[in-house]
Design a protein around this motif. Structure first.
Motif, PDB file in Angstrom:
ATOM      1  N   VAL A  75       0.842  -1.184   0.000  1.00 22.48           N
ATOM      2  CA  VAL A  75       0.000   0.000   0.000  1.00 22.48           C
ATOM      3  C   VAL A  75       0.886   1.246   0.000  1.00 22.48           C
ATOM      4  CG1 VAL A  75      -1.774   1.258   1.289  1.00 22.48           C
ATOM      5  CG2 VAL A  75      -1.782  -1.253   1.272  1.00 22.48           C
ATOM      6  N   ALA A  76       0.573   2.192  -0.863  1.00 18.25           N
ATOM      7  CA  ALA A  76       1.267   3.482  -0.867  1.00 18.25           C
ATOM      8  C   ALA A  76       0.662   4.324   0.248  1.00 18.25           C
ATOM      9  CB  ALA A  76       1.109   4.163  -2.222  1.00 18.25           C
ATOM     10  N   PRO A  77       1.410   4.577   1.330  1.00 23.52           N
ATOM     11  CA  PRO A  77       0.840   5.265   2.494  1.00 23.52           C
ATOM     12  C   PRO A  77       0.179   6.605   2.154  1.00 23.52           C
ATOM     13  CG  PRO A  77       3.015   4.423   3.015  1.00 23.52           C
ATOM     14  CD  PRO A  77       2.817   4.233   1.544  1.00 23.52           C
ATOM     15  N   GLU A  78       0.858   7.445   1.381  1.00 22.53           N
ATOM     16  CA  GLU A  78       0.297   8.760   1.068  1.00 22.53           C
ATOM     17  C   GLU A  78      -1.010   8.632   0.291  1.00 22.53           C
ATOM     18  OE1 GLU A  78       3.090  11.456  -0.675  1.00 22.53           O
ATOM     19  OE2 GLU A  78       4.488  11.255   1.006  1.00 22.53           O
ATOM     20  N   ALA A  79      -1.043   7.746  -0.689  1.00 20.72           N
ATOM     21  CA  ALA A  79      -2.267   7.558  -1.481  1.00 20.72           C
ATOM     22  C   ALA A  79      -3.408   7.019  -0.626  1.00 20.72           C
ATOM     23  CB  ALA A  79      -1.982   6.621  -2.648  1.00 20.72           C
ATOM     24  N   ALA A  80      -3.069   6.340   0.474  1.00 24.72           N
ATOM     25  CA  ALA A  80      -4.078   5.775   1.375  1.00 24.72           C
ATOM     26  C   ALA A  80      -4.428   6.736   2.521  1.00 24.72           C
ATOM     27  CB  ALA A  80      -3.582   4.447   1.938  1.00 24.72           C
ATOM     28  N   GLY A  81      -3.932   7.974   2.446  1.00 20.16           N
ATOM     29  CA  GLY A  81      -4.285   8.965   3.451  1.00 20.16           C
ATOM     30  C   GLY A  81      -3.352   9.046   4.637  1.00 20.16           C
ATOM     31  N   LEU A  82      -2.203   8.395   4.556  1.00 25.52           N
ATOM     32  CA  LEU A  82      -1.223   8.446   5.647  1.00 25.52           C
ATOM     33  C   LEU A  82      -0.005   9.235   5.171  1.00 25.52           C
ATOM     34  CD1 LEU A  82      -1.590   4.762   6.879  1.00 25.52           C
ATOM     35  CD2 LEU A  82      -2.699   6.813   7.784  1.00 25.52           C
ATOM     36  N   GLY A  83      -0.140  10.555   5.155  1.00 24.98           N
ATOM     37  CA  GLY A  83       0.865  11.417   4.554  1.00 24.98           C
ATOM     38  C   GLY A  83       2.042  11.786   5.434  1.00 24.98           C
ATOM     39  N   THR A  84       2.014  11.425   6.708  1.00 19.55           N
ATOM     40  CA  THR A  84       3.118  11.744   7.616  1.00 19.55           C
ATOM     41  C   THR A  84       3.696  10.451   8.177  1.00 19.55           C
ATOM     42  OG1 THR A  84       2.097  13.844   8.240  1.00 19.55           O
ATOM     43  CG2 THR A  84       3.757  12.961   9.734  1.00 19.55           C
ATOM     44  N   SER A  85       4.981  10.250   7.932  1.00 21.82           N
ATOM     45  CA  SER A  85       5.658   9.064   8.462  1.00 21.82           C
ATOM     46  C   SER A  85       6.837   9.508   9.316  1.00 21.82           C
ATOM     47  CB  SER A  85       6.170   8.176   7.326  1.00 21.82           C
ATOM     48  OG  SER A  85       5.100   7.652   6.584  1.00 21.82           O
ATOM     49  N   ARG A 106      -1.048  -2.233  19.995  1.00 22.40           N
ATOM     50  CA  ARG A 106      -2.418  -1.709  20.049  1.00 22.40           C
ATOM     51  C   ARG A 106      -2.509  -0.232  19.651  1.00 22.40           C
ATOM     52  NH1 ARG A 106      -2.704  -5.661  24.176  1.00 22.40           N
ATOM     53  NH2 ARG A 106      -1.908  -4.372  25.847  1.00 22.40           N
ATOM     54  N   VAL A 107      -1.376   0.410  19.380  1.00 23.29           N
ATOM     55  CA  VAL A 107      -1.388   1.836  19.043  1.00 23.29           C
ATOM     56  C   VAL A 107      -1.662   2.005  17.552  1.00 23.29           C
ATOM     57  CG1 VAL A 107      -0.030   3.970  18.968  1.00 23.29           C
ATOM     58  CG2 VAL A 107       0.195   2.419  20.924  1.00 23.29           C
ATOM     59  N   ARG A 108      -2.742   2.730  17.251  1.00 23.45           N
ATOM     60  CA  ARG A 108      -3.097   2.985  15.861  1.00 23.45           C
ATOM     61  C   ARG A 108      -1.984   3.771  15.183  1.00 23.45           C
ATOM     62  NH1 ARG A 108      -8.487   5.908  13.464  1.00 23.45           N
ATOM     63  NH2 ARG A 108      -8.168   5.157  11.355  1.00 23.45           N
ATOM     64  N   TYR A 109      -1.712   3.451  13.956  1.00 19.76           N
ATOM     65  CA  TYR A 109      -0.720   4.072  13.078  1.00 19.76           C
ATOM     66  C   TYR A 109       0.702   3.546  13.285  1.00 19.76           C
ATOM     67  CZ  TYR A 109      -4.532   7.413  12.383  1.00 19.76           C
ATOM     68  OH  TYR A 109      -5.739   7.985  12.137  1.00 19.76           O
ATOM     69  N   ALA A 128       0.949   8.206   9.916  1.00 27.42           N
ATOM     70  CA  ALA A 128      -0.251   8.901  10.385  1.00 27.42           C
ATOM     71  C   ALA A 128      -0.791   9.811   9.279  1.00 27.42           C
ATOM     72  CB  ALA A 128       0.102   9.721  11.631  1.00 27.42           C
ATOM     73  N   PRO A 129      -2.039  10.242   9.406  1.00 28.20           N
ATOM     74  CA  PRO A 129      -2.609  11.108   8.379  1.00 28.20           C
ATOM     75  C   PRO A 129      -1.946  12.490   8.318  1.00 28.20           C
ATOM     76  CG  PRO A 129      -4.339  10.273   9.831  1.00 28.20           C
ATOM     77  CD  PRO A 129      -3.031   9.831  10.391  1.00 28.20           C
ATOM     78  N   ASP A 130      -1.500  13.005   9.470  1.00 25.33           N
ATOM     79  CA  ASP A 130      -0.930  14.351   9.508  1.00 25.33           C
ATOM     80  C   ASP A 130      -0.080  14.509  10.772  1.00 25.33           C
ATOM     81  OD1 ASP A 130      -2.781  14.776  11.628  1.00 25.33           O
ATOM     82  OD2 ASP A 130      -4.300  15.372  10.164  1.00 25.33           O
ATOM     83  N   ASN A 131       0.520  15.686  10.915  1.00 29.36           N
ATOM     84  CA  ASN A 131       1.386  15.946  12.071  1.00 29.36           C
ATOM     85  C   ASN A 131       0.624  15.911  13.386  1.00 29.36           C
ATOM     86  OD1 ASN A 131       3.619  16.139  10.475  1.00 29.36           O
ATOM     87  ND2 ASN A 131       3.740  18.370  10.513  1.00 29.36           N
ATOM     88  N   ALA A 132      -0.626  16.350  13.383  1.00 28.38           N
ATOM     89  CA  ALA A 132      -1.417  16.335  14.620  1.00 28.38           C
ATOM     90  C   ALA A 132      -1.640  14.899  15.097  1.00 28.38           C
ATOM     91  CB  ALA A 132      -2.750  17.039  14.402  1.00 28.38           C
ATOM     92  N   ALA A 133      -1.951  13.996  14.176  1.00 27.36           N
ATOM     93  CA  ALA A 133      -2.143  12.594  14.555  1.00 27.36           C
ATOM     94  C   ALA A 133      -0.828  11.982  15.011  1.00 27.36           C
ATOM     95  CB  ALA A 133      -2.729  11.800  13.380  1.00 27.36           C
TER      96      ALA A 133
END
Length: 168
Positions: A75-85, A106-109, A128-133
């Motif tokens: 899965v391409a993370p950015e294309a799947a909505g996970l733009g921050t790694s 158990r921690v999401r992301y 994660a989707p963004d810096n806040a997440a």
């Protein structure tokens, strides 16, 4: 590169039984399946110039021996909505690895976790989707896990896979 044999292979497999080393055909099968896990046994056999029966038997053996542990989509993370790694290094209290790893699972992301030797004890890949997440993962989830003494994070700006398969 050496191949494991005997007791070393059995320990590596973690099952207490001996696992034979990989030969050239096994490595070619792995190389093809790593490139495309959806390859049919017929196509696999044609590409590496062996019979379908041999290809099927070898894939079954590689599965049974735990060399192949599954098949999955890349899965391409950015294309799947996970733009921050980010990679996150953790320093943990001695003898808390099992508890900390159970909580990290158990921690999401959190995509991948590895126990390390050296300056840090654990390395985790967070997508994660963004810096806040990402901030929430680090500050609200991971740093609150019992046994975690400190964390250090590195943002990932760009990623690429290696071009050389270890199975060739």
């Amino acid at each position: 590169m050496s191949q494991e044999t005997g007791d070393e292979a059995a320990r590596a497999a973690g099952s207490g039984r001996s696992v034979r080393g990989l030969d050239e055909v096994d490595r070619r099968i792995l190389d093809e399946l790593v490139r495309d896990g959806r390859t049919s046994v017929r196509t696999l056999a044609e590409r590496i110039h062996i019979s379908r029966t041999n290809a099927y038997a070898r894939v079954e053996r590689l599965l049974r021996d735990g060399v192949i542990t599954g098949f999955h989509a890349q899965v391409a993370p950015e294309a799947a909505g996970l733009g921050t790694s980010a990679y996150m290094a953790l320093t943990i209290e001695q003898n808390t690895w099992r508890e900390v790893s159970a909580e990290l699972a158990r921690v999401r992301y959190v995509e991948h976790v590895a126990l390390l030797s050296g300056e840090h004890d654990v390395l985790a890949l967070v997508r994660a989707p963004d810096n806040a997440a990402l901030r929430d993962v680090v500050l609200d989830r991971v740093q609150r896990i019992a046994g975690v003494l400190s964390t250090r994070s590195w943002l990932v700006f760009e990623e690429f896979g290696g071009t050389q398969s270890p199975w060739q």
